[in-house]
Design a protein around this motif. Structure first.
Motif, mmCIF file in Angstrom:
data_model
loop_
_atom_site.group_PDB
_atom_site.id
_atom_site.type_symbol
_atom_site.label_atom_id
_atom_site.label_comp_id
_atom_site.label_asym_id
_atom_site.label_seq_id
_atom_site.Cartn_x
_atom_site.Cartn_y
_atom_site.Cartn_z
ATOM 1 N N ARG A 86 36.150 36.755 62.672
ATOM 2 C CA ARG A 86 34.698 36.670 62.822
ATOM 3 C C ARG A 86 34.209 37.348 64.084
ATOM 4 N NH1 ARG A 86 33.478 30.354 61.031
ATOM 5 N NH2 ARG A 86 34.300 30.535 58.905
ATOM 6 N N GLU A 87 35.098 37.619 65.021
ATOM 7 C CA GLU A 87 34.719 38.249 66.274
ATOM 8 C C GLU A 87 35.027 39.736 66.228
ATOM 9 O OE1 GLU A 87 36.515 36.325 69.546
ATOM 10 O OE2 GLU A 87 35.573 34.382 69.168
ATOM 11 N N ALA A 88 34.027 40.545 66.564
ATOM 12 C CA ALA A 88 34.215 41.983 66.579
ATOM 13 C C ALA A 88 34.925 42.412 67.859
ATOM 14 C CB ALA A 88 32.861 42.681 66.469
ATOM 15 N N ARG A 89 35.712 43.463 67.745
ATOM 16 C CA ARG A 89 36.402 44.021 68.901
ATOM 17 C C ARG A 89 35.765 45.354 69.280
ATOM 18 N NH1 ARG A 89 42.191 45.031 66.705
ATOM 19 N NH2 ARG A 89 40.873 45.929 65.073
ATOM 20 N N GLU A 90 35.989 45.766 70.529
ATOM 21 C CA GLU A 90 35.670 47.119 70.960
ATOM 22 C C GLU A 90 36.973 47.772 71.410
ATOM 23 O OE1 GLU A 90 33.630 48.687 74.792
ATOM 24 O OE2 GLU A 90 32.026 48.464 73.301
ATOM 25 N N LEU A 91 37.420 48.764 70.672
ATOM 26 C CA LEU A 91 38.638 49.487 71.000
ATOM 27 C C LEU A 91 38.266 50.798 71.675
ATOM 28 C CD1 LEU A 91 39.504 47.442 68.721
ATOM 29 C CD2 LEU A 91 41.300 49.084 68.153
ATOM 30 N N THR A 92 39.009 51.153 72.717
ATOM 31 C CA THR A 92 38.667 52.313 73.530
ATOM 32 C C THR A 92 39.657 53.449 73.310
ATOM 33 O OG1 THR A 92 37.667 50.907 75.220
ATOM 34 C CG2 THR A 92 38.290 53.123 75.890
ATOM 35 N N VAL A 93 39.128 54.664 73.246
ATOM 36 C CA VAL A 93 39.924 55.894 73.155
ATOM 37 C C VAL A 93 39.540 56.819 74.312
ATOM 38 C CG1 VAL A 93 40.384 57.983 71.809
ATOM 39 C CG2 VAL A 93 40.131 55.779 70.631
ATOM 40 N N PRO A 94 40.495 57.307 75.105
ATOM 41 C CA PRO A 94 41.914 56.948 75.052
ATOM 42 C C PRO A 94 42.201 55.673 75.836
ATOM 43 C CG PRO A 94 41.573 58.673 76.670
ATOM 44 C CD PRO A 94 40.233 58.421 76.047
ATOM 45 N N SER A 95 43.220 54.957 75.413
ATOM 46 C CA SER A 95 43.696 53.758 76.093
ATOM 47 C C SER A 95 45.137 53.553 75.675
ATOM 48 C CB SER A 95 42.846 52.539 75.712
ATOM 49 O OG SER A 95 43.002 52.230 74.338
ATOM 50 N N SER A 96 45.805 52.566 76.280
ATOM 51 C CA SER A 96 47.190 52.295 75.908
ATOM 52 C C SER A 96 47.285 51.834 74.461
ATOM 53 C CB SER A 96 47.778 51.233 76.841
ATOM 54 O OG SER A 96 47.004 50.038 76.789
ATOM 55 N N GLU A 97 46.276 51.109 73.997
ATOM 56 C CA GLU A 97 46.275 50.629 72.618
ATOM 57 C C GLU A 97 45.935 51.744 71.633
ATOM 58 O OE1 GLU A 97 44.346 46.966 69.993
ATOM 59 O OE2 GLU A 97 43.545 47.445 71.976
ATOM 60 N N CYS A 98 44.994 52.611 72.018
ATOM 61 C CA CYS A 98 44.541 53.707 71.158
ATOM 62 C C CYS A 98 44.535 55.008 71.954
ATOM 63 C CB CYS A 98 43.143 53.424 70.612
ATOM 64 S SG CYS A 98 42.997 51.911 69.644
ATOM 65 N N ASP B 44 34.417 46.173 63.876
ATOM 66 C CA ASP B 44 34.760 46.663 65.211
ATOM 67 C C ASP B 44 33.928 47.882 65.587
ATOM 68 O OD1 ASP B 44 36.760 44.744 65.420
ATOM 69 O OD2 ASP B 44 38.290 46.083 64.583
ATOM 70 N N THR B 45 33.966 48.214 66.872
ATOM 71 C CA THR B 45 33.379 49.453 67.370
ATOM 72 C C THR B 45 34.441 50.229 68.132
ATOM 73 O OG1 THR B 45 31.162 48.483 67.573
ATOM 74 C CG2 THR B 45 31.605 50.485 68.843
ATOM 75 N N LEU B 46 34.535 51.514 67.828
ATOM 76 C CA LEU B 46 35.443 52.394 68.553
ATOM 77 C C LEU B 46 34.654 53.067 69.668
ATOM 78 C CD1 LEU B 46 38.344 53.471 68.559
ATOM 79 C CD2 LEU B 46 37.551 55.366 67.132
ATOM 80 N N PHE B 47 35.077 52.873 70.918
ATOM 81 C CA PHE B 47 34.356 53.401 72.074
ATOM 82 C C PHE B 47 35.108 54.610 72.624
ATOM 83 C CE2 PHE B 47 33.399 53.520 76.653
ATOM 84 C CZ PHE B 47 32.009 53.630 76.594
ATOM 85 N N ILE B 48 34.424 55.740 72.728
ATOM 86 C CA ILE B 48 35.043 56.986 73.175
ATOM 87 C C ILE B 48 34.703 57.216 74.645
ATOM 88 C CG2 ILE B 48 35.340 59.434 72.728
ATOM 89 C CD1 ILE B 48 36.048 57.639 70.371
ATOM 90 N N ARG B 49 35.725 57.321 75.463
ATOM 91 C CA ARG B 49 35.518 57.583 76.882
ATOM 92 C C ARG B 49 35.060 59.022 77.129
ATOM 93 N NH1 ARG B 49 37.514 53.726 80.335
ATOM 94 N NH2 ARG B 49 39.132 52.310 79.526
ATOM 95 N N LYS B 50 34.538 59.254 78.325
ATOM 96 C CA LYS B 50 34.128 60.588 78.746
ATOM 97 C C LYS B 50 35.296 61.554 78.640
ATOM 98 C CE LYS B 50 32.277 63.018 82.798
ATOM 99 N NZ LYS B 50 31.786 62.843 84.191
ATOM 100 N N GLY B 51 35.037 62.737 78.081
ATOM 101 C CA GLY B 51 36.086 63.728 77.896
ATOM 102 C C GLY B 51 35.976 64.377 76.529
ATOM 103 N N VAL B 52 36.916 65.243 76.207
ATOM 104 C CA VAL B 52 36.887 66.015 74.965
ATOM 105 C C VAL B 52 37.985 65.541 74.026
ATOM 106 C CG1 VAL B 52 37.055 68.310 73.940
ATOM 107 C CG2 VAL B 52 35.941 68.024 76.175
ATOM 108 N N GLN B 53 37.608 65.259 72.788
ATOM 109 C CA GLN B 53 38.547 64.982 71.704
ATOM 110 C C GLN B 53 38.415 66.137 70.710
ATOM 111 O OE1 GLN B 53 40.593 62.203 71.415
ATOM 112 N NE2 GLN B 53 39.883 61.401 73.385
#
Length: 220
Positions: free
Chosen positions: A26-38, A52-61
């Protein structure tokens, strides 16, 4: 005994799959890219589920292959300065939101006709920049439902950075753009065609060869 063990293993796998898709939480997560998990965008997209929400850090993918989103929900938000370079296609049954992202594709280098192509999906874009060089920044078709809020769509600038077309609504697609702009296109900034529908409210359509092109039984 062997049959019971197989059934138990299958049930455990199905339970894990339900949890991965958000069915057991029931609880949404925020996963970060890049990170150790993703560490990569691919892993991030595979890891998030519909709440969930995927959060993209500053930088180029950056990627080369066409990135496809099928029958699922995908929510992505970006930090200021996050840039995604590559092509997206959203198929029927897909839905979600894209927020505060810069997204681009270069047809000269990647053969990218579209930066984003939406087939019958339901998507909201907020405060995004969607650019193409010598291609189409965004097209919605086949009954897609798309809302853009305070987005900039088109090319990356003048001369060699122009898009061919910024925004297309075709084949019963319904596109609504509130605020934002359609700019830097060497053909039409926006095209409405083949029973597509486009609603513009408080938008700037400028610095294009043609502002808006209408073809067929369409609605503007």
């Amino acid at each position: 005994m062997g049959h019971q063990k197989s059934a138990s293993t299958l049930a455990a796998y199905e339970t894990r799959l339900v949890h991965m898709r958000g069915g057991g939480r029931r609880e949404a997560r925020e996963l970060t890219v890049p990170s150790s998990e993703c560490p990569t965008l691919d892993i991030g997209i595979e890891s998030v589920c519909k709440i969930d929400t995927l959060f993209i850090r500053k930088g180029v993918q950056r990627w080369k292959d066409l990135r496809k989103v099928g029958q699922r929900t995908l929510n992505i938000a970006g930090e200021d300065g996050s840039l995604l370079i590559g092509q997206w296609i959203m198929w029927e049954g897909s839905k979600g939101f894209l927020k505060k992202l810069a997204m681009a594709a270069d047809s000269n280098q990647m053969g990218a006709i579209h930066t984003i192509l939406i087939h019958a999906g339901q998507w909201t874009l907020e405060s995004c920049i969607v650019q193409s060089i010598n291609g189409i920044a965004m097209e919605a078709r086949e009954r897609a439902m798309v809302e853009l809020r305070s987005c900039t769509v088109g090319g990356g600038g003048e001369e060699e950075y122009l898009a061919r077309t910024g925004l297309i609504a075709a084949s019963h697609a319904n596109v609504s753009m509130i605020g934002g702009s359609v700019v830097f296109c060497d053909a039409a900034g926006a095209r409405v065609m083949d029973t597509g529908r486009l609603t513009l409210q408080g938008c700037r359509v400028c610095k294009n060869q043609i502002g808006i092109s209408l073809q067929g039984e369409c609605v503007l």
